[in-house]
Design a protein around this motif. Structure first.
Motif, PDB file in Angstrom:
ATOM      1  N   ALA A 440     129.735 179.945  -3.155  1.00  0.00           N
ATOM      2  CA  ALA A 440     128.370 180.393  -3.430  1.00  0.00           C
ATOM      3  C   ALA A 440     127.607 179.271  -4.121  1.00  0.00           C
ATOM      4  O   ALA A 440     128.132 178.605  -5.020  1.00  0.00           O
ATOM      5  N   ALA A 441     126.389 179.061  -3.685  1.00  0.00           N
ATOM      6  CA  ALA A 441     125.574 177.995  -4.267  1.00  0.00           C
ATOM      7  C   ALA A 441     125.282 178.298  -5.733  1.00  0.00           C
ATOM      8  O   ALA A 441     125.039 179.448  -6.121  1.00  0.00           O
ATOM      9  N   ARG A 442     125.334 177.261  -6.540  1.00  0.00           N
ATOM     10  CA  ARG A 442     125.013 177.402  -7.954  1.00  0.00           C
ATOM     11  C   ARG A 442     123.830 176.496  -8.275  1.00  0.00           C
ATOM     12  O   ARG A 442     123.810 175.331  -7.896  1.00  0.00           O
ATOM     13  N   ASP A 443     122.874 177.057  -8.956  1.00  0.00           N
ATOM     14  CA  ASP A 443     121.698 176.299  -9.358  1.00  0.00           C
ATOM     15  C   ASP A 443     122.043 175.548 -10.633  1.00  0.00           C
ATOM     16  O   ASP A 443     122.263 176.149 -11.691  1.00  0.00           O
ATOM     17  N   ALA A 444     122.116 174.221 -10.533  1.00  0.00           N
ATOM     18  CA  ALA A 444     122.479 173.416 -11.706  1.00  0.00           C
ATOM     19  C   ALA A 444     121.538 173.673 -12.871  1.00  0.00           C
ATOM     20  O   ALA A 444     121.950 173.610 -14.041  1.00  0.00           O
ATOM     21  N   GLY A 445     120.285 173.989 -12.571  1.00  0.00           N
ATOM     22  CA  GLY A 445     119.323 174.231 -13.641  1.00  0.00           C
ATOM     23  C   GLY A 445     119.697 175.393 -14.529  1.00  0.00           C
ATOM     24  O   GLY A 445     119.309 175.440 -15.703  1.00  0.00           O
ATOM     25  N   PHE A 447     122.436 175.931 -15.775  1.00  0.00           N
ATOM     26  CA  PHE A 447     123.449 175.494 -16.735  1.00  0.00           C
ATOM     27  C   PHE A 447     122.919 174.393 -17.662  1.00  0.00           C
ATOM     28  O   PHE A 447     123.690 173.744 -18.356  1.00  0.00           O
ATOM     29  N   ILE A 448     121.614 174.182 -17.638  1.00  0.00           N
ATOM     30  CA  ILE A 448     121.024 173.068 -18.385  1.00  0.00           C
ATOM     31  C   ILE A 448     120.050 173.605 -19.437  1.00  0.00           C
ATOM     32  O   ILE A 448     119.254 174.502 -19.159  1.00  0.00           O
ATOM     33  N   GLU A 449     120.143 173.046 -20.605  1.00  0.00           N
ATOM     34  CA  GLU A 449     119.140 173.280 -21.644  1.00  0.00           C
ATOM     35  C   GLU A 449     118.622 171.920 -22.080  1.00  0.00           C
ATOM     36  O   GLU A 449     119.395 171.002 -22.357  1.00  0.00           O
ATOM     37  N   VAL A 450     117.334 171.779 -22.121  1.00  0.00           N
ATOM     38  CA  VAL A 450     116.710 170.512 -22.516  1.00  0.00           C
ATOM     39  C   VAL A 450     116.040 170.699 -23.862  1.00  0.00           C
ATOM     40  O   VAL A 450     115.298 171.669 -24.082  1.00  0.00           O
ATOM     41  N   ARG A 451     116.299 169.782 -24.745  1.00  0.00           N
ATOM     42  CA  ARG A 451     115.664 169.846 -26.076  1.00  0.00           C
ATOM     43  C   ARG A 451     114.840 168.587 -26.333  1.00  0.00           C
ATOM     44  O   ARG A 451     115.174 167.508 -25.828  1.00  0.00           O
TER      45      ARG A 451
END
Length: 451
Positions: A440-445, A447-451
């Motif tokens: 199943a495709a996973r959206d890398a976004g 899993f990302i947190e930007v600070r």
């Protein structure tokens, strides 16, 4: 005394006088109208661009990259905007064959949907119009790994022996030929490109003197019609190397990403033996992982004999059953849980990765000592990940399970390991019995947190 036979030779020329091709045009009729003077045994070489135009493969695309995306099945390598990809026709080439030259602004040319079918249609049209039996190749321009410059190759074929399999024969000195398969269709395509050129507006060429590679013509044995598939006559698709035989399937920077994508948890294996050298190459990749304090916290115990595997798994099973009984699990529950590990017994190869903490720092402080161990555990996991990815690159399936971590003393005792070696699970290795299930495709976004 008979006169010596003439040395082999052929003639190749471009066909002038073809009009600008439009969607819906009958290419066979256009070629006949140019008066090429075809005879039995000729090979007609046709640039794919005009086949695409005739078949309406001209599409509007303000963004060529989007058109390449649509035609791409797999990215093999990327450098800047240049992409080498596998396209829908199974060809590995630059930009999926999408061409923005020799087409109106704002449009691009896609390759024919089925170049072999296109070649067959043109060949039939020439035979119907002229009564001749010729071969037809649809050609396109390719770059080559390890070689500078471009050349034409055959992407579609009809009535031409595309591959000349010389295996089983001998050379002029009587040496056996065990690997020689000549790409006849590509050699013909390259010869035609010498006279067609890239900018001369001559999209069709004819080769004469090679009737022995054309079905229904030439010396006896060529056959009255195209011989059966599998004998080198089945079309240019036969020239595309299959994934299982492609030693260079992975590209440059994409190699790791592709291997990561290929990596799956495999629990069902064939009986095919595992190449021990491939496992050792995977270990070599594993020990390149990062580790604290310039240490090498990885050890890989390779269980290559069935005796060692059975002895370990029996001891682990007994320890697991004892633990489950202590947890007051029912006999049915215990049997069900134990069955989950049966795939380890079916695996033809087992590896027990271990962590050692040689070189670790002792601080005498619970918080810092705990963090120290966690660093080594993370490094051990990084090594195992490298190992699994490298196995995938070797086309080996694997499953990493945690089982040995629950009975480390038992594992150390059975395998005769030092007390400082901590088993970090077990890896079953083998050839997958079935293709992997699509992930199943996973959206890398996500899993990302930007600070």
């Amino acid at each position: 005394m008979s006169a010596p036979s003439a040395p082999p030779s052929f003639r190749v020329w471009a066909v002038p006088g073809l009009p600008e091709v439009q969607p819906g045009d009958d290419l066979a009729k256009l070629i006949v109208g140019a008066g090429p003077g075809l005879v039995d045994g000729d090979v007609v070489l046709i640039t794919s661009k005009i086949v695409s135009k005739a078949e309406g493969r001209v599409v509007r695309a303000s963004d060529r990259e989007a058109a390449i995306d649509a035609e791409t099945v797999r990215v093999v390598a990327r450098r800047g905007t240049l992409r080498i990809v596998e396209n829908r026709q199974g060809l590995v080439m630059a930009a999926a064959g999408v061409d923005a030259s020799n087409t109106p602004a704002g449009t691009v040319l896609l390759l024919p949907v089925d170049p072999d079918a296109s070649a067959r249609q043109i060949r039939d049209g020439l035979r119907d119009a002229l009564g001749v039996s010729v071969g037809v190749l649809v050609t396109d321009t390719f770059g080559r790994p390890w070689r500078n410059g471009l050349t034409d190759v055959a992407i579609g074929a009809a009535g031409v022996r595309v591959l000349d399999d010389l295996r089983g024969g001998t050379d002029a000195h009587g040496n056996p030929l065990s690997a020689t398969v000549v790409a006849t269709a590509d050699e013909l395509a390259a010869a035609g490109d010498l006279v067609k050129g890239k900018a001369e507006g001559l999209p069709v060429a004819v080769v004469r003197g090679m009737s022995h590679v054309v079905a229904g013509s030439g010396p006896a044995g060529a056959g009255a019609s195209d011989p059966a598939a599998g004998s080198g006559w089945e079309g240019a698709r036969a020239m595309v190397r299959g994934a299982a035989d492609d030693m260079f399937r992975l590209g440059t920077s994409e190699a790791v990403r592709e291997a990561v994508t290929l990596r799956r948890t495999v629990r069902d294996f064939t009986d095919e033996p595992v190449d021990a050298a491939a496992v050792r190459r995977a270990v070599a990749a594993a020990v390149t992982a990062p580790a604290p304090h310039h240490t090498t916290p990885w050890r890989f115990v390779l269980l290559e004999s069935q005796t060692s595997r059975v002895r370990l798994l029996d001891a682990m099973r007994d320890a697991w059953i004892a633990d489950l009984r202590d947890d007051e699990k029912s006999a049915e529950s215990i049997a069900k849980r134990v069955r989950r590990g049966d795939f380890l017994r079916r695996a033809p190869y087992l590896v027990v990765p271990c962590m050692v903490m040689d070189g670790s720092h002792a601080y005498g402080d619970v918080r810092r000592d705990t963090a120290e161990r966690e660093m080594f555990v993370v490094a051990a996991g990084a090594g195992v990940q490298n190992f699994l990815v490298a196995l995938a690159g070797e086309r080996l399936g694997s499953a990493w399970v945690s089982s040995t971590m629950f009975c480390r003393d038992v594992v150390r005792d059975v395998l005769g390991l030092p007390d400082g070696w901590d088993p970090m699970g077990a890896v079953a290795v083998g050839h997958a019995a079935a293709p992997p299930v699509a992930r199943a495709a996973r959206d890398a976004g996500a899993f990302i947190e930007v600070r």
